[in-house]
Enzyme design. Structure first.
Site, PDB file in Angstrom:
ATOM      1  CB  THR A 125      22.703  46.402  -1.393  1.00  0.00           C
ATOM      2  OG1 THR A 125      22.409  45.990  -0.057  1.00  0.00           O
ATOM      3  CG2 THR A 125      21.489  47.140  -1.935  1.00  0.00           C
ATOM      4  CG  ASP A 126      22.084  42.008   1.814  1.00  0.00           C
ATOM      5  OD1 ASP A 126      21.997  43.252   1.909  1.00  0.00           O
ATOM      6  OD2 ASP A 126      22.453  41.277   2.755  1.00  0.00           O
ATOM      7  CD  GLU A 127      19.928  47.551   3.213  1.00  0.00           C
ATOM      8  OE1 GLU A 127      18.985  48.343   3.115  1.00  0.00           O
ATOM      9  OE2 GLU A 127      20.891  47.729   3.966  1.00  0.00           O
ATOM     10  CE1 TYR A 153      21.831  52.191  -0.471  1.00  0.00           C
ATOM     11  CE2 TYR A 153      21.002  50.337   0.791  1.00  0.00           C
ATOM     12  CZ  TYR A 153      21.957  50.893  -0.027  1.00  0.00           C
ATOM     13  OH  TYR A 153      23.056  50.154  -0.404  1.00  0.00           O
ATOM     14  CE  LYS A 157      22.971  50.085  -4.588  1.00  0.00           C
ATOM     15  NZ  LYS A 157      24.148  50.711  -5.245  1.00  0.00           N
TER      16      LYS A 157
HETATM   17  P1  NAD Z   1      29.812  55.178   0.887  1.00  0.00           P
HETATM   18  O1  NAD Z   1      28.647  56.016   1.257  1.00  0.00           O
HETATM   19  O2  NAD Z   1      30.901  54.947   1.883  1.00  0.00           O
HETATM   20  O3  NAD Z   1      30.523  55.788  -0.429  1.00  0.00           O
HETATM   21  C1  NAD Z   1      29.797  56.298  -1.505  1.00  0.00           C
HETATM   22  C2  NAD Z   1      30.746  57.140  -2.356  1.00  0.00           C
HETATM   23  O4  NAD Z   1      30.015  57.594  -3.503  1.00  0.00           O
HETATM   24  C3  NAD Z   1      31.294  58.377  -1.652  1.00  0.00           C
HETATM   25  O5  NAD Z   1      32.684  58.493  -1.871  1.00  0.00           O
HETATM   26  C4  NAD Z   1      30.552  59.535  -2.304  1.00  0.00           C
HETATM   27  O6  NAD Z   1      31.297  60.737  -2.351  1.00  0.00           O
HETATM   28  C5  NAD Z   1      30.294  58.974  -3.693  1.00  0.00           C
HETATM   29  N1  NAD Z   1      29.146  59.597  -4.355  1.00  0.00           N
HETATM   30  C6  NAD Z   1      27.920  59.823  -3.831  1.00  0.00           C
HETATM   31  N2  NAD Z   1      27.133  60.431  -4.727  1.00  0.00           N
HETATM   32  C7  NAD Z   1      27.868  60.577  -5.860  1.00  0.00           C
HETATM   33  C8  NAD Z   1      27.597  61.114  -7.140  1.00  0.00           C
HETATM   34  N3  NAD Z   1      26.405  61.631  -7.427  1.00  0.00           N
HETATM   35  N4  NAD Z   1      28.574  61.075  -8.070  1.00  0.00           N
HETATM   36  C9  NAD Z   1      29.802  60.565  -7.791  1.00  0.00           C
HETATM   37  N5  NAD Z   1      30.106  60.057  -6.575  1.00  0.00           N
HETATM   38  C10 NAD Z   1      29.154  60.058  -5.634  1.00  0.00           C
HETATM   39  O7  NAD Z   1      29.198  53.811   0.385  1.00  0.00           O
HETATM   40  P2  NAD Z   1      29.748  52.309   0.534  1.00  0.00           P
HETATM   41  O8  NAD Z   1      29.285  51.751   1.814  1.00  0.00           O
HETATM   42  O9  NAD Z   1      31.172  52.281   0.172  1.00  0.00           O
HETATM   43  O10 NAD Z   1      28.903  51.598  -0.625  1.00  0.00           O
HETATM   44  C11 NAD Z   1      29.371  51.586  -1.957  1.00  0.00           C
HETATM   45  C12 NAD Z   1      28.368  50.848  -2.822  1.00  0.00           C
HETATM   46  O11 NAD Z   1      28.190  49.525  -2.337  1.00  0.00           O
HETATM   47  C13 NAD Z   1      26.983  51.487  -2.829  1.00  0.00           C
HETATM   48  O12 NAD Z   1      26.470  51.421  -4.146  1.00  0.00           O
HETATM   49  C14 NAD Z   1      26.171  50.628  -1.880  1.00  0.00           C
HETATM   50  O13 NAD Z   1      24.816  50.623  -2.243  1.00  0.00           O
HETATM   51  C15 NAD Z   1      26.810  49.263  -2.102  1.00  0.00           C
HETATM   52  N6  NAD Z   1      26.757  48.320  -0.957  1.00  0.00           N
HETATM   53  C16 NAD Z   1      27.176  48.711   0.272  1.00  0.00           C
HETATM   54  C17 NAD Z   1      27.204  47.769   1.320  1.00  0.00           C
HETATM   55  C18 NAD Z   1      27.684  48.138   2.700  1.00  0.00           C
HETATM   56  O14 NAD Z   1      27.579  47.337   3.615  1.00  0.00           O
HETATM   57  N7  NAD Z   1      28.245  49.323   2.930  1.00  0.00           N
HETATM   58  C19 NAD Z   1      26.788  46.467   1.091  1.00  0.00           C
HETATM   59  C20 NAD Z   1      26.367  46.113  -0.192  1.00  0.00           C
HETATM   60  C21 NAD Z   1      26.376  47.048  -1.195  1.00  0.00           C
HETATM   61  O1  TDX Z   2      23.046  53.529  15.376  1.00  0.00           O
HETATM   62  C1  TDX Z   2      22.679  52.458  14.866  1.00  0.00           C
HETATM   63  N1  TDX Z   2      22.079  51.516  15.658  1.00  0.00           N
HETATM   64  C2  TDX Z   2      21.615  50.335  15.175  1.00  0.00           C
HETATM   65  O2  TDX Z   2      21.080  49.516  15.921  1.00  0.00           O
HETATM   66  C3  TDX Z   2      22.878  52.159  13.467  1.00  0.00           C
HETATM   67  C4  TDX Z   2      23.539  53.158  12.551  1.00  0.00           C
HETATM   68  C5  TDX Z   2      22.422  50.959  13.000  1.00  0.00           C
HETATM   69  N2  TDX Z   2      21.781  50.068  13.814  1.00  0.00           N
HETATM   70  C6  TDX Z   2      21.295  48.794  13.250  1.00  0.00           C
HETATM   71  C7  TDX Z   2      20.437  48.920  12.018  1.00  0.00           C
HETATM   72  C8  TDX Z   2      20.760  47.661  11.258  1.00  0.00           C
HETATM   73  O3  TDX Z   2      19.939  46.596  11.697  1.00  0.00           O
HETATM   74  O4  TDX Z   2      22.453  48.054  12.846  1.00  0.00           O
HETATM   75  C9  TDX Z   2      22.201  47.357  11.619  1.00  0.00           C
HETATM   76  C10 TDX Z   2      23.203  47.814  10.581  1.00  0.00           C
HETATM   77  O5  TDX Z   2      22.895  49.149  10.271  1.00  0.00           O
HETATM   78  P1  TDX Z   2      23.713  49.990   9.157  1.00  0.00           P
HETATM   79  O6  TDX Z   2      25.157  49.948   9.520  1.00  0.00           O
HETATM   80  O7  TDX Z   2      23.038  51.305   9.005  1.00  0.00           O
HETATM   81  O8  TDX Z   2      23.556  49.063   7.879  1.00  0.00           O
HETATM   82  P2  TDX Z   2      22.251  48.522   7.088  1.00  0.00           P
HETATM   83  O9  TDX Z   2      21.069  49.376   7.320  1.00  0.00           O
HETATM   84  O10 TDX Z   2      22.119  47.067   7.396  1.00  0.00           O
HETATM   85  O11 TDX Z   2      22.744  48.748   5.572  1.00  0.00           O
HETATM   86  C11 TDX Z   2      24.106  48.432   5.195  1.00  0.00           C
HETATM   87  O12 TDX Z   2      24.178  47.192   4.537  1.00  0.00           O
HETATM   88  C12 TDX Z   2      23.645  47.109   3.235  1.00  0.00           C
HETATM   89  C13 TDX Z   2      24.701  49.535   4.313  1.00  0.00           C
HETATM   90  O13 TDX Z   2      24.621  50.774   4.973  1.00  0.00           O
HETATM   91  C14 TDX Z   2      24.025  49.580   2.973  1.00  0.00           C
HETATM   92  O14 TDX Z   2      24.650  50.543   2.143  1.00  0.00           O
HETATM   93  C15 TDX Z   2      24.150  48.213   2.325  1.00  0.00           C
HETATM   94  O15 TDX Z   2      23.465  48.165   1.114  1.00  0.00           O
END
Ligand code: NAD
Ligand code: TDX
Length: 341
Positions: A125-127, A153, A157
């Site tokens: 992730t970019d985080e 988190y 990562k």
């Molecule tokens: P998500 O939380 O929707 O899904 C995570 C999945 O992993 C779930 O299906 C969960 O059951 C499974 N899981 C959790 N713990 C596990 C374990 N111990 N063993 C096997 N499976 C397990 O997450 P997401 O938003 O789809 O993110 C997926 C990946 O992408 C993550 O690694 C996250 O860090 C990365 N990522 C997410 C974003 C975003 O915006 N959501 C952006 C960049 C990177």
């Molecule tokens: O209720 C809310 N109100 C609010 O203002 C929530 C849930 C979020 N926010 C803000 C926090 C952040 O600035 O919105 C922005 C986005 O929040 P999230 O959806 O929780 O995402 P973020 O914290 O940016 O992280 C996401 O992007 C990077 C994913 O959850 C991560 O898994 C990924 O790595």
């Protein structure tokens, strides 16, 4: 080829499984997922009967289980999405983030080394780069930007990324890493900003915006992320990190107002609530390495992508209403109960 996708019952992993099963009929896609609160087999319904798809339930941090699975399946490629992914949950319960995101990754790396996988891809992730100031729009995250994490988190990562790179340098494991900006799109769990706001606005409920809503996120449609990972596992250079993002920076308030407008709901639903501790100010990705080396180009702008996403949530109410009525309701009450009337 056999491709082991972990976390394929989650948001991005689920979209990636759809993409791969549909595109590569001759490959076998094995989806390993623990089905935590974030995992949902409903997401896999469109592909569950395909001959090139298989689901296995298990924990990536369970060494014996993972070794047995690799012994049996002998995957050629591993793509690790499995993670605890919500920043707010990491603030209240960091331990599980270390277990799954760090130790789980290390178990997968060991198994990949032991069974000679041809490519281990880590979905990062970019985080991991921390945040950028709001008043410097000229600054972007590049692959060589130092790691500088803020939350449990992002720290988990970043730790995982360092292990991945160590396994490349020390053992020669053929790895790649992608670091993507915020994703949105179908099957996004409604604890995250965009699906949370869509589902609550549709129910005429208050929309909790942290602080002043000025924090900036760089949004990418999930299908553009999936395409990037597909390119990287097939054509990316081993040992390399690729940033993924589409230059779609928006403040949280802009995102929420866009959703309200599209749903024809009033801005009076917005409620400013207590800020997230350690809240990162701005994320912004420079994706030029991925564009120049692998020819990646996103298909969606934020405007087309958010409309497609809203339409999907309108057409698939069952998917998210089932989630909201379950265990997640208790989490929401604990998290926002004091702030939202
Ligand atoms: P998500 O939380 O929707 O899904 C995570 C999945 O992993 C779930 O299906 C969960 O059951 C499974 N899981 C959790 N713990 C596990 C374990 N111990 N063993 C096997 N499976 C397990 O997450 P997401 O938003 O789809 O993110 C997926 C990946 O992408 C993550 O690694 C996250 O860090 C990365 N990522 C997410 C974003 C975003 O915006 N959501 C952006 C960049 C990177
Ligand atoms: O209720 C809310 N109100 C609010 O203002 C929530 C849930 C979020 N926010 C803000 C926090 C952040 O600035 O919105 C922005 C986005 O929040 P999230 O959806 O929780 O995402 P973020 O914290 O940016 O992280 C996401 O992007 C990077 C994913 O959850 C991560 O898994 C990924 O790595």
């Amino acid at each position: 080829m056999k491709i082991l996708v972990t976390g394929g019952a989650g948001f991005i992993g689920g979209n990636f499984v759809h993409h791969m099963v549909n595109k590569y009929a001759d490959d076998m896609i094995i989806n390993l997922d623990l089905l935590t609160y974030a995992g949902n087999l409903e997401t896999l319904k469109p592909v569950e009967d395909r001959p090139n798809y298989k689901f296995v339930r298990g924990d990536i941090a369970d060494r014996d289980f993972v070794m047995d699975l690799f012994e049996k399946e002998r995957p050629d490629i591993v793509v690790n999405f499995a993670a605890e992914s919500h920043v707010d949950r990491s603030i209240t319960d960091p331990g599980i983030f270390v277990k799954t995101n760090v130790m789980g990754t290390q178990v997968l790396l060991d198994a990949s080394k032991e069974y000679g996988v041809k490519r281990y891809h880590q979905v990062s992730t970019d985080e991991v780069y921390g945040d950028l100031p709001l008043d410097r729009p000229d600054l972007f995250f590049r692959e060589d930007t130092p790691l500088h994490t803020s939350s449990p988190y992002s720290s988990s990562k970043a730790s995982a990324d360092l292990f991945v790179l160590a396994y490349y340098r020390t053992y020669g494991l053929p790895v790649t890493i992608s670091r993507c900006s915020n994703n949105y799109g179908p099957y996004h769990f409604p604890e995250k900003l965009i699906p949370l706001m869509i589902s609550r606005a549709l129910a005429d409920e208050k929309l909790p915006v942290y602080g002043k809503g000025e924090n900036v996120r760089d949004w990418l449609h999930v299908s553009d992320h999936c395409e990037a990972i597909d390119l990287i596992i097939h054509k990316g250079r081993v040992g390399e990190i690729y940033n993924v993002g589409g230059h779609n920076e928006k403040t949280n308030l802009e995102v929420v107002k866009t959703i309200l407008k599209a749903l024809d709901k009033p801005e009076s639903l917005i409620e400013f609530v207590t800020d997230r501790p350690g809240h990162d100010l701005r994320y912004a990705i420079d994706p030029s390495k991925l564009e120049n080396e692998l020819g990646w180009k996103p298909q969606y702008t934020f405007e087309t992508g958010i409309q497609q996403t809203i339409d999907w949530y309108l057409a698939n109410r069952d998917w998210w209403e089932n989630i909201i009525s379950g265990e997640y309701a208790n989490y929401f009450e604990k998290m926002y109960g004091k702030d939202l009337a």
